[in-house]
Design a protein around this motif. Sequence first.
Motif, PDB file in Angstrom:
ATOM      1  N   PHE A 173      23.729   8.296 -25.782  1.00 25.67           N
ATOM      2  CA  PHE A 173      22.974   9.545 -25.719  1.00 25.67           C
ATOM      3  C   PHE A 173      21.726   9.500 -26.595  1.00 25.67           C
ATOM      4  CE2 PHE A 173      21.906  13.634 -27.616  1.00 25.67           C
ATOM      5  CZ  PHE A 173      21.730  14.441 -26.506  1.00 25.67           C
ATOM      6  N   THR A 174      21.820   8.886 -27.755  1.00 27.74           N
ATOM      7  CA  THR A 174      20.673   8.863 -28.678  1.00 27.74           C
ATOM      8  C   THR A 174      19.493   8.109 -28.093  1.00 27.74           C
ATOM      9  OG1 THR A 174      21.420   6.842 -29.822  1.00 27.74           O
ATOM     10  CG2 THR A 174      22.220   8.959 -30.669  1.00 27.74           C
ATOM     11  N   TYR A 175      19.757   7.215 -27.143  1.00 30.10           N
ATOM     12  CA  TYR A 175      18.681   6.436 -26.526  1.00 30.10           C
ATOM     13  C   TYR A 175      18.105   7.120 -25.284  1.00 30.10           C
ATOM     14  CZ  TYR A 175      19.991   2.486 -29.488  1.00 30.10           C
ATOM     15  OH  TYR A 175      20.244   1.680 -30.569  1.00 30.10           O
ATOM     16  N   ILE A 176      18.875   8.028 -24.682  1.00 31.56           N
ATOM     17  CA  ILE A 176      18.449   8.609 -23.404  1.00 31.56           C
ATOM     18  C   ILE A 176      18.322  10.127 -23.463  1.00 31.56           C
ATOM     19  CG2 ILE A 176      19.555   6.710 -22.144  1.00 31.56           C
ATOM     20  CD1 ILE A 176      21.737   8.762 -21.302  1.00 31.56           C
ATOM     21  N   LYS A 177      18.290  10.679 -24.655  1.00 32.84           N
ATOM     22  CA  LYS A 177      18.309  12.140 -24.798  1.00 32.84           C
ATOM     23  C   LYS A 177      17.100  12.836 -24.186  1.00 32.84           C
ATOM     24  CE  LYS A 177      16.637  11.796 -29.578  1.00 32.84           C
ATOM     25  NZ  LYS A 177      16.988  12.084 -30.994  1.00 32.84           N
ATOM     26  N   SER A 178      16.024  12.114 -23.914  1.00 34.62           N
ATOM     27  CA  SER A 178      14.837  12.744 -23.336  1.00 34.62           C
ATOM     28  C   SER A 178      14.862  12.784 -21.808  1.00 34.62           C
ATOM     29  CB  SER A 178      13.570  12.016 -23.796  1.00 34.62           C
ATOM     30  OG  SER A 178      13.549  10.682 -23.315  1.00 34.62           O
ATOM     31  N   ALA A 210      30.211   0.537 -25.925  1.00 32.05           N
ATOM     32  CA  ALA A 210      29.461   1.615 -26.578  1.00 32.05           C
ATOM     33  C   ALA A 210      30.208   2.935 -26.449  1.00 32.05           C
ATOM     34  CB  ALA A 210      28.084   1.744 -25.944  1.00 32.05           C
ATOM     35  N   SER A 211      29.813   3.875 -27.258  1.00 28.38           N
ATOM     36  CA  SER A 211      30.322   5.237 -27.122  1.00 28.38           C
ATOM     37  C   SER A 211      29.253   6.056 -26.405  1.00 28.38           C
ATOM     38  CB  SER A 211      30.593   5.853 -28.490  1.00 28.38           C
ATOM     39  OG  SER A 211      29.369   6.056 -29.200  1.00 28.38           O
ATOM     40  N   PRO A 212      29.659   7.036 -25.611  1.00 29.21           N
ATOM     41  CA  PRO A 212      28.666   7.887 -24.958  1.00 29.21           C
ATOM     42  C   PRO A 212      27.725   8.546 -25.963  1.00 29.21           C
ATOM     43  CG  PRO A 212      30.808   8.219 -23.962  1.00 29.21           C
ATOM     44  CD  PRO A 212      31.030   7.366 -25.182  1.00 29.21           C
ATOM     45  N   GLN A 254      10.015   4.745 -20.135  1.00 29.54           N
ATOM     46  CA  GLN A 254       9.774   4.951 -21.560  1.00 29.54           C
ATOM     47  C   GLN A 254      11.059   4.794 -22.371  1.00 29.54           C
ATOM     48  OE1 GLN A 254       8.120   8.915 -21.468  1.00 29.54           O
ATOM     49  NE2 GLN A 254       6.017   8.208 -21.139  1.00 29.54           N
ATOM     50  N   VAL A 255      12.171   5.075 -21.719  1.00 25.69           N
ATOM     51  CA  VAL A 255      13.465   5.087 -22.404  1.00 25.69           C
ATOM     52  C   VAL A 255      14.167   3.730 -22.383  1.00 25.69           C
ATOM     53  CG1 VAL A 255      15.837   5.982 -22.163  1.00 25.69           C
ATOM     54  CG2 VAL A 255      13.891   7.554 -22.108  1.00 25.69           C
ATOM     55  N   THR A 256      14.071   3.018 -21.277  1.00 28.50           N
ATOM     56  CA  THR A 256      14.906   1.825 -21.086  1.00 28.50           C
ATOM     57  C   THR A 256      14.609   0.630 -22.001  1.00 28.50           C
ATOM     58  OG1 THR A 256      13.496   1.270 -19.177  1.00 28.50           O
ATOM     59  CG2 THR A 256      15.621   2.336 -18.733  1.00 28.50           C
TER      60      THR A 256
END
Length: 227
Positions: A74-79, A68-70, A50-52
């Motif tokens: 993070f905003t894309y993988i926070k779940s 990128a910055s961590p 769902q995230v990728t």
Amino acid sequence: MLKKDRYREFVAYFSSHNPDAQTELNYSNPYELLVAVILSAQCTDKRINQVTPKLFERFPDANTLSFASPQEVFTYIKSVSYPNNKAKHLVGMAKMLIESFGGVIPSDVKELQKLPGVGRKTANVIASVIYDAPAMAVDTHVFRVANRIGLTSNATTPLAVEKQLVKFLPKDTLAIAHHWLILHGRYICLARKPKCELCPITYMCKYYERQFLSNKVSLNVIKESNG
């Protein structure tokens, strides 16, 4: 059933009934698989899938991810589980991949483990899936199912399970056997309540033999003693 017979039956059954077993993570190239497997640690494949899509749209390759910055990752993988650590690992992995490996994902398990976020299990997955190497990745499903069936004995660590499976499984089945064990553990041999009533391989399973056949024998003895 002797161990060699159990292995033979295991390979024979799954070779016939699931000859095309593969990872349930969605990916289209080695880079995407590496990212997905890093993210999947202690998380479900369903959640990762769902995230990728959006993550890969924003960072389609290691080069873009390396800049990128961590915080952005993070905003894309926070779940997913442990998103802060995984965001740092992904950026670190991409940077090392570009700087130390020329952007090419290494095939050697030891080299793979140099990448941030890549442990032995992840390295074995990449080596076996991408490079068809005779490697056995041991996650919680593989660990549980191998011990329950009786493919392994007195194996109390993932490494011990890996070594026994590599020793006794035919070399050309190692990569797919990893998926056989995972899928069986994910859908049938569940951790808390295995679905033994639906399991097609109870005839070779030591857990089933101990839990059910021994109880059946005990009940028959009680019935006979009571007349």
